[in-house]
Design a protein around this motif. Structure first.
Motif, PDB file in Angstrom:
ATOM      1  N   LEU A  61       0.831  -1.207   0.000  1.00 22.05           N
ATOM      2  CA  LEU A  61       0.000   0.000   0.000  1.00 22.05           C
ATOM      3  C   LEU A  61       0.865   1.255   0.000  1.00 22.05           C
ATOM      4  N   LEU A  62       1.980   1.202   0.731  1.00 17.68           N
ATOM      5  CA  LEU A  62       2.911   2.332   0.745  1.00 17.68           C
ATOM      6  C   LEU A  62       3.504   2.553  -0.638  1.00 17.68           C
ATOM      7  N   LEU A  63       3.909   1.467  -1.301  1.00 15.83           N
ATOM      8  CA  LEU A  63       4.471   1.584  -2.647  1.00 15.83           C
ATOM      9  C   LEU A  63       3.431   2.082  -3.637  1.00 15.83           C
ATOM     10  N   LYS A  64       2.208   1.664  -3.442  1.00 16.85           N
ATOM     11  CA  LYS A  64       1.129   2.098  -4.325  1.00 16.85           C
ATOM     12  C   LYS A  64       0.883   3.596  -4.192  1.00 16.85           C
ATOM     13  N   GLN A  65       1.068   4.132  -2.989  1.00 15.50           N
ATOM     14  CA  GLN A  65       0.836   5.552  -2.742  1.00 15.50           C
ATOM     15  C   GLN A  65       2.061   6.405  -3.042  1.00 15.50           C
ATOM     16  N   SER A  66       3.237   5.803  -3.184  1.00 11.87           N
ATOM     17  CA  SER A  66       4.467   6.546  -3.455  1.00 11.87           C
ATOM     18  C   SER A  66       5.048   6.108  -4.800  1.00 11.87           C
ATOM     19  N   PRO A  67       4.661   6.786  -5.873  1.00 13.62           N
ATOM     20  CA  PRO A  67       5.158   6.400  -7.195  1.00 13.62           C
ATOM     21  C   PRO A  67       6.686   6.458  -7.308  1.00 13.62           C
ATOM     22  N   LEU A  68       7.316   7.389  -6.615  1.00 10.98           N
ATOM     23  CA  LEU A  68       8.770   7.510  -6.690  1.00 10.98           C
ATOM     24  C   LEU A  68       9.455   6.277  -6.099  1.00 10.98           C
ATOM     25  N   LEU A  69       9.006   5.840  -4.948  1.00 19.35           N
ATOM     26  CA  LEU A  69       9.573   4.653  -4.317  1.00 19.35           C
ATOM     27  C   LEU A  69       9.326   3.407  -5.170  1.00 19.35           C
ATOM     28  N   PHE A  70       8.122   3.304  -5.723  1.00 21.95           N
ATOM     29  CA  PHE A  70       7.801   2.170  -6.589  1.00 21.95           C
ATOM     30  C   PHE A  70       8.717   2.151  -7.816  1.00 21.95           C
ATOM     31  N   GLU A  71       8.910   3.302  -8.451  1.00 24.36           N
ATOM     32  CA  GLU A  71       9.778   3.381  -9.634  1.00 24.36           C
ATOM     33  C   GLU A  71      11.223   3.047  -9.276  1.00 24.36           C
ATOM     34  N   LEU A  72      11.671   3.507  -8.120  1.00 29.11           N
ATOM     35  CA  LEU A  72      13.035   3.204  -7.674  1.00 29.11           C
ATOM     36  C   LEU A  72      13.230   1.701  -7.528  1.00 29.11           C
ATOM     37  N   LEU A  73      12.288   1.033  -6.891  1.00 30.14           N
ATOM     38  CA  LEU A  73      12.388  -0.425  -6.740  1.00 30.14           C
ATOM     39  C   LEU A  73      12.277  -1.136  -8.095  1.00 30.14           C
ATOM     40  N   ARG A  74      11.404  -0.651  -8.922  1.00 30.09           N
ATOM     41  CA  ARG A  74      11.212  -1.279 -10.238  1.00 30.09           C
ATOM     42  C   ARG A  74      12.477  -1.164 -11.092  1.00 30.09           C
ATOM     43  N   TRP A  75      13.092   0.001 -11.100  1.00 34.14           N
ATOM     44  CA  TRP A  75      14.303   0.202 -11.887  1.00 34.14           C
ATOM     45  C   TRP A  75      15.496  -0.535 -11.286  1.00 34.14           C
ATOM     46  N   SER A  76      15.515  -0.681  -9.972  1.00 33.02           N
ATOM     47  CA  SER A  76      16.568  -1.484  -9.337  1.00 33.02           C
ATOM     48  C   SER A  76      16.465  -2.930  -9.803  1.00 33.02           C
ATOM     49  N   GLY A  77      15.264  -3.428  -9.845  1.00 29.67           N
ATOM     50  CA  GLY A  77      15.048  -4.789 -10.335  1.00 29.67           C
ATOM     51  C   GLY A  77      15.440  -4.940 -11.792  1.00 29.67           C
ATOM     52  N   ALA A  78      15.077  -3.957 -12.616  1.00 24.36           N
ATOM     53  CA  ALA A  78      15.448  -4.007 -14.033  1.00 24.36           C
ATOM     54  C   ALA A  78      16.965  -3.968 -14.184  1.00 24.36           C
ATOM     55  N   GLY A  79      17.620  -3.159 -13.370  1.00 20.94           N
ATOM     56  CA  GLY A  79      19.083  -3.093 -13.409  1.00 20.94           C
ATOM     57  C   GLY A  79      19.712  -4.425 -13.042  1.00 20.94           C
ATOM     58  N   PHE A  80      19.155  -5.100 -12.050  1.00 21.71           N
ATOM     59  CA  PHE A  80      19.665  -6.406 -11.647  1.00 21.71           C
ATOM     60  C   PHE A  80      19.512  -7.414 -12.784  1.00 21.71           C
ATOM     61  N   LEU A  81      18.371  -7.386 -13.447  1.00 21.19           N
ATOM     62  CA  LEU A  81      18.151  -8.319 -14.558  1.00 21.19           C
ATOM     63  C   LEU A  81      19.096  -8.027 -15.721  1.00 21.19           C
ATOM     64  N   ILE A  82      19.367  -6.757 -15.979  1.00 21.85           N
ATOM     65  CA  ILE A  82      20.337  -6.389 -17.020  1.00 21.85           C
ATOM     66  C   ILE A  82      21.724  -6.889 -16.635  1.00 21.85           C
ATOM     67  N   PHE A  83      22.070  -6.732 -15.360  1.00 19.12           N
ATOM     68  CA  PHE A  83      23.360  -7.221 -14.861  1.00 19.12           C
ATOM     69  C   PHE A  83      23.493  -8.723 -15.084  1.00 19.12           C
ATOM     70  N   ILE A  84      22.447  -9.482 -14.729  1.00 15.50           N
ATOM     71  CA  ILE A  84      22.489 -10.938 -14.927  1.00 15.50           C
ATOM     72  C   ILE A  84      22.649 -11.274 -16.412  1.00 15.50           C
ATOM     73  N   GLY A  85      21.900 -10.561 -17.260  1.00 17.31           N
ATOM     74  CA  GLY A  85      21.994 -10.805 -18.700  1.00 17.31           C
ATOM     75  C   GLY A  85      23.381 -10.515 -19.251  1.00 17.31           C
TER      76      GLY A  85
END
Length: 163
Positions: A61-85
């Motif tokens: 619910l906190l992430l849903k209400q804070s778009p900035l925090l959600f985007e930060l976590l989402r991009w961190s995950g994307a960065g990790f997947l790029i790193f693995i690739g």
């Protein structure tokens, strides 16, 4: 409650049918041996359990209400997947030999790789924040949240068991 449970489980089933980074990682470990694949699945399930626990605790619910925090976590995950690739792309292996025996990896490392992949998987993050949080709210009783969470984890474990 039964209607919400049915809808949640159907959405989870459809989401699991679309392969993602977790599936690729498990298949990579499965090419070595079935023990490593099982340990990787264990790590993935631990990660999913943490996601659901955070959702029950109100983090989604906190992430849903804070778009900035959600985007930060989402991009961190994307960065990790790029790193693995990139790590896989630039590794010394030029061909994949499925019958070949490779160096066995420590079980702890395999579990941790599954855990990290799931925790940083943007698909899981989006699912938990957008879908699971639709079924739970501040007014939802803790017992109902736990029933939904347990059913979701059980379905996920059963589906991974078929892989």
């Amino acid at each position: 409650m039964l209607e919400a449970l049915s809808a949640l489980l159907l959405i989870n089933l459809l989401g699991m049918l679309s392969p993602g980074p977790d599936m690729v990682l498990v298949l990579r470990h499965a090419s070595n041996n079935s023990r490593q694949a099982a340990l990787c699945v264990l790590g993935v399930l631990l990660g999913f359990s943490l996601h659901i626990s955070f959702a029950v605790g109100g983090l989604s619910l906190l992430l849903k209400q804070s778009p900035l925090l959600f985007e930060l976590l989402r991009w961190s995950g994307a960065g990790f997947l790029i790193f693995i690739g990139l790590k896989t792309l630039f590794s010394g292996a030029r061909t994949i030999e499925f019958g070949a025996q490779s160096q066995p990896k420590r079980g702890k490392n395999v579990v941790l790789s599954g855990l990290a992949c799931n925790l940083l998987n943007p698909k899981i993050l989006v699912f938990v924040v957008s879908v699971f949080s639709q079924f739970i709210g501040q007014e939802t009783l803790l017992s109902e949240k736990l029933i939904l969470a347990a059913a979701l984890l059980l379905e996920t474990a059963i589906l991974w068991g078929f892989c």
